[in-house]
Design an enzyme around this catalytic site. Structure first.
Site, PDB file in Angstrom:
ATOM      1  N   ARG A  23      66.598 -16.134  32.594  1.00  0.00           N
ATOM      2  CA  ARG A  23      67.420 -15.880  31.607  1.00  0.00           C
ATOM      3  C   ARG A  23      68.591 -16.630  31.267  1.00  0.00           C
ATOM      4  O   ARG A  23      69.719 -16.166  30.709  1.00  0.00           O
ATOM      5  CB  ARG A  23      68.161 -14.426  31.652  1.00  0.00           C
ATOM      6  CG  ARG A  23      66.947 -13.418  31.506  1.00  0.00           C
ATOM      7  CD  ARG A  23      66.599 -12.710  30.269  1.00  0.00           C
ATOM      8  NE  ARG A  23      65.600 -11.672  30.044  1.00  0.00           N
ATOM      9  CZ  ARG A  23      65.915 -10.668  30.089  1.00  0.00           C
ATOM     10  NH1 ARG A  23      67.146 -10.044  29.954  1.00  0.00           N
ATOM     11  NH2 ARG A  23      65.048  -9.690  29.975  1.00  0.00           N
ATOM     12  N   ARG A  27      73.016 -13.919  26.632  1.00  0.00           N
ATOM     13  CA  ARG A  27      74.258 -13.587  26.063  1.00  0.00           C
ATOM     14  C   ARG A  27      75.668 -14.012  26.721  1.00  0.00           C
ATOM     15  O   ARG A  27      76.778 -13.614  26.221  1.00  0.00           O
ATOM     16  CB  ARG A  27      74.276 -11.858  26.013  1.00  0.00           C
ATOM     17  CG  ARG A  27      73.317 -11.414  24.896  1.00  0.00           C
ATOM     18  CD  ARG A  27      73.344 -10.001  24.946  1.00  0.00           C
ATOM     19  NE  ARG A  27      72.312  -9.798  26.079  1.00  0.00           N
ATOM     20  CZ  ARG A  27      71.561  -8.649  26.487  1.00  0.00           C
ATOM     21  NH1 ARG A  27      71.849  -7.472  25.535  1.00  0.00           N
ATOM     22  NH2 ARG A  27      70.880  -8.361  27.520  1.00  0.00           N
ATOM     23  N   ARG A  36      72.260 -16.046  17.852  1.00  0.00           N
ATOM     24  CA  ARG A  36      71.715 -14.438  17.836  1.00  0.00           C
ATOM     25  C   ARG A  36      72.199 -13.783  16.560  1.00  0.00           C
ATOM     26  O   ARG A  36      71.565 -12.906  16.187  1.00  0.00           O
ATOM     27  CB  ARG A  36      72.055 -13.738  19.050  1.00  0.00           C
ATOM     28  CG  ARG A  36      71.676 -12.505  19.385  1.00  0.00           C
ATOM     29  CD  ARG A  36      70.127 -12.302  19.501  1.00  0.00           C
ATOM     30  NE  ARG A  36      70.052 -11.069  19.884  1.00  0.00           N
ATOM     31  CZ  ARG A  36      69.754 -10.060  18.954  1.00  0.00           C
ATOM     32  NH1 ARG A  36      69.672 -10.264  17.608  1.00  0.00           N
ATOM     33  NH2 ARG A  36      69.367  -8.776  19.093  1.00  0.00           N
ATOM     34  N   ASP A  73      59.664 -13.723  24.685  1.00  0.00           N
ATOM     35  CA  ASP A  73      59.883 -12.739  25.524  1.00  0.00           C
ATOM     36  C   ASP A  73      58.486 -12.035  26.095  1.00  0.00           C
ATOM     37  O   ASP A  73      57.537 -12.383  25.366  1.00  0.00           O
ATOM     38  CB  ASP A  73      60.618 -11.219  24.632  1.00  0.00           C
ATOM     39  CG  ASP A  73      61.036 -10.218  25.796  1.00  0.00           C
ATOM     40  OD1 ASP A  73      62.071 -10.296  26.432  1.00  0.00           O
ATOM     41  OD2 ASP A  73      60.278  -9.213  25.939  1.00  0.00           O
ATOM     42  N   TYR A 149      55.413  -1.337  30.075  1.00  0.00           N
ATOM     43  CA  TYR A 149      56.182  -1.120  28.911  1.00  0.00           C
ATOM     44  C   TYR A 149      55.276  -0.416  28.124  1.00  0.00           C
ATOM     45  O   TYR A 149      55.602   0.355  26.823  1.00  0.00           O
ATOM     46  CB  TYR A 149      56.817  -2.523  28.455  1.00  0.00           C
ATOM     47  CG  TYR A 149      58.074  -2.836  29.188  1.00  0.00           C
ATOM     48  CD1 TYR A 149      59.321  -2.585  28.938  1.00  0.00           C
ATOM     49  CD2 TYR A 149      57.779  -3.690  30.189  1.00  0.00           C
ATOM     50  CE1 TYR A 149      60.372  -2.636  29.741  1.00  0.00           C
ATOM     51  CE2 TYR A 149      58.764  -3.998  30.914  1.00  0.00           C
ATOM     52  CZ  TYR A 149      60.164  -3.696  30.644  1.00  0.00           C
ATOM     53  OH  TYR A 149      61.027  -4.009  31.612  1.00  0.00           O
TER      54      TYR A 149
END
Ligand SMILES: Cc1c2[nH]c(c1CCC(=O)O)Cc1[nH]c(c(CCC(=O)O)c1C)Cc1[nH]c(c(CCC(=O)O)c1C)Cc1[nH]c(c(C)c1CCC(=O)O)C2
Length: 342
Positions: A23, A27, A36, A73, A149
């Site tokens: 990652r 952020r 973003r 992703d 998921y």
């Protein structure tokens, strides 16, 4: 000369290990937050090659890591199988759940690689701009983790919906896993054709499986993907990351066929150095939280990994993804310490 990260995947021990972070585009970087904000949704960012390539390159420019990881992703795979994915702001992914075998009818037979065209275009753009010694990594989620998921329609604390389906109806669940094996083979193959040097298969939820289930749902499907890639794309490196595998890390290292194993931060350095590294190169495994804390705790953890694993083939990384609250200065401090001999 070959890129340092690829040399380690070939089994070499380097005096200074190559470094990247899971990652690493994210952020905690102000330049990421700026891009973003320009892209509407998170998925739009993944599917816009200009922007996705830009955020892939940001951590390379700022820190000079030894690998760039494609910005995308793991959930673009269900998206391209016809199970639309949304990312709710501050809440994580949402999908229309597939709780049992009847739900499989809603999926396409095969993954729609055209929908993922922007991902391959991102790879080609990054490839053109990357320094020659920096490896480009592609990735996918392992079938088990992606299935958790798809079945629950969201992240869950214990992956109970997928685990229950797998116990109650293993043949039906196997159909879902088989679809994901096929989709992952096609998707990773196309990433390699677009230019990635190596791929990582993220099994973030492998650690919630009981041992027999771990073999059947985490190890076997990934071994099949690895066999496919070896046959069709023998030049590509493969890193497996069965997060939380615990004592099963050893059997994974011996039987799945990957070039290197990603370790989560619970894995003891001395044990991994004695038991895993003679079998396979390892990657890891700094606790992302000690990178938030910084200071002497961070220095001690970096030194511990280098002492325990630095004498064998090692790719220095975190034990899971970097968190948004991580100070940039702590990343710089970690890098300087890993590379002090260079
Ligand atoms: C389980 C999983 C996912 N995605 C991924 C995994 C496996 C690794 C892991 O366990 O962390 C993998 C992933 N996700 C992302 C990457 C990009 C490359 C990188 O820098 O590592 C990679 C390799 C970007 C992302 N994927 C996501 C973000 C944050 C979204 C944003 O920026 O708005 C990023 C940068 C969103 C995401 N994506 C996912 C969740 C659960 C979430 C929400 C949680 C969160 O917000 O952190 C699914």
């Amino acid at each position: 000369m070959q890129k340092p990260l690829l040399r380690v995947l070939n089994g070499e021990t380097l005096a200074v290990p190559p470094v990247w972070m899971m990652r690493q585009a994210g952020r905690y970087l102000p330049e990421y937050r700026e891009v973003r904000a320009k892209a509407g949704s998170f998925l739009e960012l993944c599917y816009t090659p200009d922007l996705a390539a830009e955020v892939t390159l940001q951590p390379i420019r700022r820190f000079g890591f030894d690998a760039a990881i494609l910005f995308s992703d793991i959930l673009v795979v269900p998206d391209a199988l016809g199970q639309a994915v949304r990312f709710e702001e501050g809440e994580g992914p949402r999908l229309n759940p597939i709780p049992d075998a009847r739900g499989l009818r809603r999926l396409h037979e095969r993954i729609d690689l055209d929908r993922l065209g922007p991902v391959f275009e991102t790879i080609r753009r990054v490839k053109g701009e990357l320094p020659g010694d920096v490896a480009l990594l592609g990735f996918c989620g392992a079938p088990w983790t992606v299935a958790t998921y798809m079945v629950a329609g969201r992240g869950t604390p214990d992956q109970a919906p997928a685990r229950l389906w797998a116990y109650r109806d293993p043949d039906g669940f196997e159909e879902l896993i088989d679809r994901l094996v096929d989709a992952s083979c096609a998707y990773l193959g196309a990433q390699i054709e677009a230019g990635v040097d190596a791929v990582q298969i993220f099994d973030s939820w492998a650690g919630t499986l009981a041992p027999d289930e771990f073999r059947r749902w985490a190890m076997d499907p990934v071994a099949r993907i690895v066999a496919y890639l070896r046959e069709h794309h023998p030049q590509a490196g493969i890193i497996g990351f069965p997060r939380g595998a615990g004592t099963l890390y050893e059997t994974y290292a011996r039987h799945v066929g990957v070039d290197a194993i990603g370790l989560d931060w619970s894995v003891d350095w001395a044990w991994a150095g004695q038991v895993l590294q003679p079998v396979k190169p390892v990657q890891g495994n700094l606790d992302p939280l000690v990178l938030v804390a910084g200071g002497p705790a961070l220095d001690a953890a970096v030194d511990g990994i280098l002492a325990g694993l630095g004498k064998g083939p090692l790719i220095f990384n975190l034990g899971h993804g970097i968190t948004p609250e991580t100070p940039i200065a702590h990343v710089e401090r970690m890098l300087a310490r890993v590379r002090k001999a260079r």
